[in-house]
Motif scaffolding. Structure first.
Motif, PDB file in Angstrom:
ATOM      1  N   HIS A   1       0.849  -1.187   0.000  1.00 41.18           N
ATOM      2  CA  HIS A   1       0.000   0.000   0.000  1.00 41.18           C
ATOM      3  C   HIS A   1       0.884   1.235   0.000  1.00 41.18           C
ATOM      4  CE1 HIS A   1      -3.703  -2.218   0.611  1.00 41.18           C
ATOM      5  NE2 HIS A   1      -3.113  -2.895   1.574  1.00 41.18           N
ATOM      6  N   LEU A   2       0.393   2.309  -0.589  1.00 41.91           N
ATOM      7  CA  LEU A   2       1.155   3.553  -0.595  1.00 41.91           C
ATOM      8  C   LEU A   2       1.023   4.295   0.720  1.00 41.91           C
ATOM      9  CD1 LEU A   2       0.482   4.856  -4.218  1.00 41.91           C
ATOM     10  CD2 LEU A   2       2.422   3.536  -3.344  1.00 41.91           C
ATOM     11  N   SER A   3      -0.089   4.083   1.410  1.00 38.44           N
ATOM     12  CA  SER A   3      -0.300   4.734   2.702  1.00 38.44           C
ATOM     13  C   SER A   3       0.208   3.838   3.823  1.00 38.44           C
ATOM     14  CB  SER A   3      -1.787   5.007   2.928  1.00 38.44           C
ATOM     15  OG  SER A   3      -2.310   5.869   1.952  1.00 38.44           O
ATOM     16  N   ASP A   4       0.612   4.464   4.931  1.00 36.54           N
ATOM     17  CA  ASP A   4       0.836   3.723   6.155  1.00 36.54           C
ATOM     18  C   ASP A   4      -0.524   3.509   6.807  1.00 36.54           C
ATOM     19  OD1 ASP A   4       3.653   3.816   5.816  1.00 36.54           O
ATOM     20  OD2 ASP A   4       3.667   5.854   6.602  1.00 36.54           O
ATOM     21  N   SER A   5      -0.558   2.738   7.876  1.00 36.77           N
ATOM     22  CA  SER A   5      -1.858   2.466   8.487  1.00 36.77           C
ATOM     23  C   SER A   5      -1.739   2.154   9.963  1.00 36.77           C
ATOM     24  CB  SER A   5      -2.556   1.299   7.761  1.00 36.77           C
ATOM     25  OG  SER A   5      -1.762   0.120   7.828  1.00 36.77           O
ATOM     26  N   ILE A   6      -2.840   2.398  10.665  1.00 31.35           N
ATOM     27  CA  ILE A   6      -3.047   1.909  12.023  1.00 31.35           C
ATOM     28  C   ILE A   6      -4.055   0.781  11.886  1.00 31.35           C
ATOM     29  CG2 ILE A   6      -3.776   2.445  14.370  1.00 31.35           C
ATOM     30  CD1 ILE A   6      -1.319   3.990  13.510  1.00 31.35           C
ATOM     31  N   ARG A   7      -3.712  -0.419  12.336  1.00 30.45           N
ATOM     32  CA  ARG A   7      -4.579  -1.573  12.133  1.00 30.45           C
ATOM     33  C   ARG A   7      -5.041  -2.179  13.459  1.00 30.45           C
ATOM     34  NH1 ARG A   7      -4.689  -3.773   6.831  1.00 30.45           N
ATOM     35  NH2 ARG A   7      -3.407  -2.524   5.404  1.00 30.45           N
ATOM     36  N   ASP A   8      -6.294  -2.569  13.463  1.00 34.84           N
ATOM     37  CA  ASP A   8      -6.884  -3.228  14.627  1.00 34.84           C
ATOM     38  C   ASP A   8      -6.485  -4.696  14.585  1.00 34.84           C
ATOM     39  OD1 ASP A   8      -8.575  -4.568  16.432  1.00 34.84           O
ATOM     40  OD2 ASP A   8     -10.122  -3.042  16.229  1.00 34.84           O
ATOM     41  N   ASN A   9      -5.657  -5.124  15.533  1.00 31.33           N
ATOM     42  CA  ASN A   9      -5.126  -6.483  15.537  1.00 31.33           C
ATOM     43  C   ASN A   9      -6.180  -7.548  15.808  1.00 31.33           C
ATOM     44  OD1 ASN A   9      -2.483  -5.478  15.143  1.00 31.33           O
ATOM     45  ND2 ASN A   9      -2.268  -5.128  17.341  1.00 31.33           N
ATOM     46  N   ASN A  10      -7.345  -7.148  16.289  1.00 33.37           N
ATOM     47  CA  ASN A  10      -8.382  -8.102  16.654  1.00 33.37           C
ATOM     48  C   ASN A  10      -9.441  -8.277  15.570  1.00 33.37           C
ATOM     49  OD1 ASN A  10      -7.122  -8.417  19.143  1.00 33.37           O
ATOM     50  ND2 ASN A  10      -8.305  -6.762  20.067  1.00 33.37           N
ATOM     51  N   THR A  11      -9.147  -7.813  14.364  1.00 36.32           N
ATOM     52  CA  THR A  11     -10.094  -7.905  13.261  1.00 36.32           C
ATOM     53  C   THR A  11      -9.412  -8.493  12.021  1.00 36.32           C
ATOM     54  OG1 THR A  11      -9.579  -5.674  12.479  1.00 36.32           O
ATOM     55  CG2 THR A  11     -11.367  -5.897  14.095  1.00 36.32           C
ATOM     56  N   THR A  12     -10.219  -8.796  11.019  1.00 37.17           N
ATOM     57  CA  THR A  12      -9.719  -9.303   9.741  1.00 37.17           C
ATOM     58  C   THR A  12     -10.417  -8.552   8.618  1.00 37.17           C
ATOM     59  OG1 THR A  12      -9.448 -11.520  10.701  1.00 37.17           O
ATOM     60  CG2 THR A  12      -9.374 -11.339   8.293  1.00 37.17           C
ATOM     61  N   PHE A  13      -9.617  -7.986   7.713  1.00 32.43           N
ATOM     62  CA  PHE A  13     -10.166  -7.254   6.570  1.00 32.43           C
ATOM     63  C   PHE A  13      -9.190  -7.426   5.419  1.00 32.43           C
ATOM     64  CE2 PHE A  13     -11.247  -3.401   4.121  1.00 32.43           C
ATOM     65  CZ  PHE A  13     -12.632  -3.493   4.101  1.00 32.43           C
ATOM     66  N   ILE A  14      -9.367  -8.458   4.631  1.00 35.71           N
ATOM     67  CA  ILE A  14      -8.420  -8.828   3.583  1.00 35.71           C
ATOM     68  C   ILE A  14      -8.902  -8.288   2.242  1.00 35.71           C
ATOM     69  CG2 ILE A  14      -7.246 -10.744   2.441  1.00 35.71           C
ATOM     70  CD1 ILE A  14      -7.936 -12.440   4.955  1.00 35.71           C
ATOM     71  N   ILE A  15      -8.064  -7.507   1.598  1.00 37.10           N
ATOM     72  CA  ILE A  15      -8.415  -6.962   0.282  1.00 37.10           C
ATOM     73  C   ILE A  15      -7.554  -7.620  -0.789  1.00 37.10           C
ATOM     74  CG2 ILE A  15      -9.185  -4.783   1.268  1.00 37.10           C
ATOM     75  CD1 ILE A  15      -6.591  -3.519   0.247  1.00 37.10           C
ATOM     76  N   GLU A  16      -7.984  -7.486  -2.022  1.00 37.43           N
ATOM     77  CA  GLU A  16      -7.349  -8.187  -3.130  1.00 37.43           C
ATOM     78  C   GLU A  16      -5.872  -7.837  -3.273  1.00 37.43           C
ATOM     79  OE1 GLU A  16      -9.060  -9.408  -7.430  1.00 37.43           O
ATOM     80  OE2 GLU A  16      -8.789  -7.253  -7.132  1.00 37.43           O
TER      81      GLU A  16
END
Length: 295
Positions: free
Chosen positions: A98-113
């Motif tokens: 990804h071009l952006s950095d991110s803050i991610r919730d470790n307790n979730t799942t969100f998988i994109i192509e």
């Protein structure tokens, strides 16, 4: 091609709620540590036009002046709730394409192509990135743009979407020549250092810019638009927008208070799998990174 999820209205609302939860935490963290941060892009438009999410949008984007971004990287591990949230920045050992950095919730799942094959954090993401000082001279800005474009291409490591044929073909040739991850890291990290040299005098700059996709990577914004924040209603809370938010929205979206055509009202992410109640780690080798070799 991976089978993509078509979100129901209820699923979209749940994703928005999770994004807002992450945004509240991150904005509060930045406020506590005296870091400037602003709602950006589509979320900025949603804040002004809808007082919250654009009804069909599925994420929140934020931006930070480069000096504040640098400080964030230095203090995150020391003060943040790292058990719940991860700061995901592209490095030699971590690249989620990804071009952006991110803050991610470790307790979730969100998988994109775009990242289904990557062994990376696959939690719900709040995307953010720095605004960099633009070089003062025209030649300097041209050099900076060339470095930023090369950095973005090799950092993403994939062919750009929605670009003209010339850009697409050139990108394909370059990625075909430089295939190894180590080589690509060396290229983009070197180009990034060169492109961000003007950040050393960020506060003296007249213009700032984002290192993202076309055409935005070519744009300049008056730095004064992003020097201070204005707090506006956003769903059940308030969020900081850049003081020049309306000028920024006019440049990016033109008649920004007008709704787009019906066919354009859809989420941007191409979602392969999601589970907002369980960590992505549960699905490693099953829903993502399926080439995992089991010993």
């Amino acid at each position: 091609m991976s089978h993509l999820i078509q979100l129901t209205s209820n699923e979209l609302k749940l994703i928005q709620r999770k994004n807002l939860e992450i945004a509240k935490y991150f904005v509060r963290f930045c406020k506590e540590h005296d870091l400037r941060v602003y709602v950006f892009a589509g979320a900025c438009l949603g804040a002004i036009r809808h007082k919250g999410f654009i009804p069909w949008d599925d994420d929140i984007d934020l931006c930070m002046p480069a000096p504040d971004y640098k400080k964030l990287l230095e203090i995150w591990e020391r003060y943040a709730d790292t058990e719940r949230y991860s700061l995901c920045v592209q490095t030699r050992s971590y690249n989620d394409h990804h071009l952006s950095d991110s803050i991610r919730d470790n307790n979730t799942t969100f998988i994109i192509e775009a990242s289904v094959d990557a062994d990376t954090n696959q939690g719900v993401a709040l995307d953010f990135g720095p605004l960099h000082a633009a070089a003062n001279s025209r030649i300097g800005r041209m050099f900076q743009l060339m470095c930023a474009c090369g950095c973005s291409l090799f950092k993403a490591g994939r062919l750009p979407n929605r670009q003209n044929k010339v850009v697409y073909i050139l990108s394909k040739i370059l990625l075909g020549i430089f295939r190894g991850e180590s080589v690509r890291f060396f290229i983009w990290s070197t180009l990034e250092k060169l492109a961000t040299l003007p950040d050393r005098k960020y506060e003296e700059a007249k213009y700032v810019k984002e290192f993202s996709m076309f055409p935005f990577i070519t744009w300049l914004y008056p730095k004064e638009w992003f020097d201070k924040s204005v707090w506006v209603p956003f769903e059940d809370t308030e969020m900081p927008l850049p003081i020049g938010c309306r000028e920024y929205l006019s440049k990016r979206y033109s008649n920004y208070m007008e709704l787009p055509p019906e066919e354009s009202r859809h989420p941007e992410h191409r979602i392969v799998f999601m589970d907002l109640e369980n960590s992505y780690k549960k699905y490693r080798g099953i829903q993502y990174f399926k080439n995992l070799k089991r010993g």
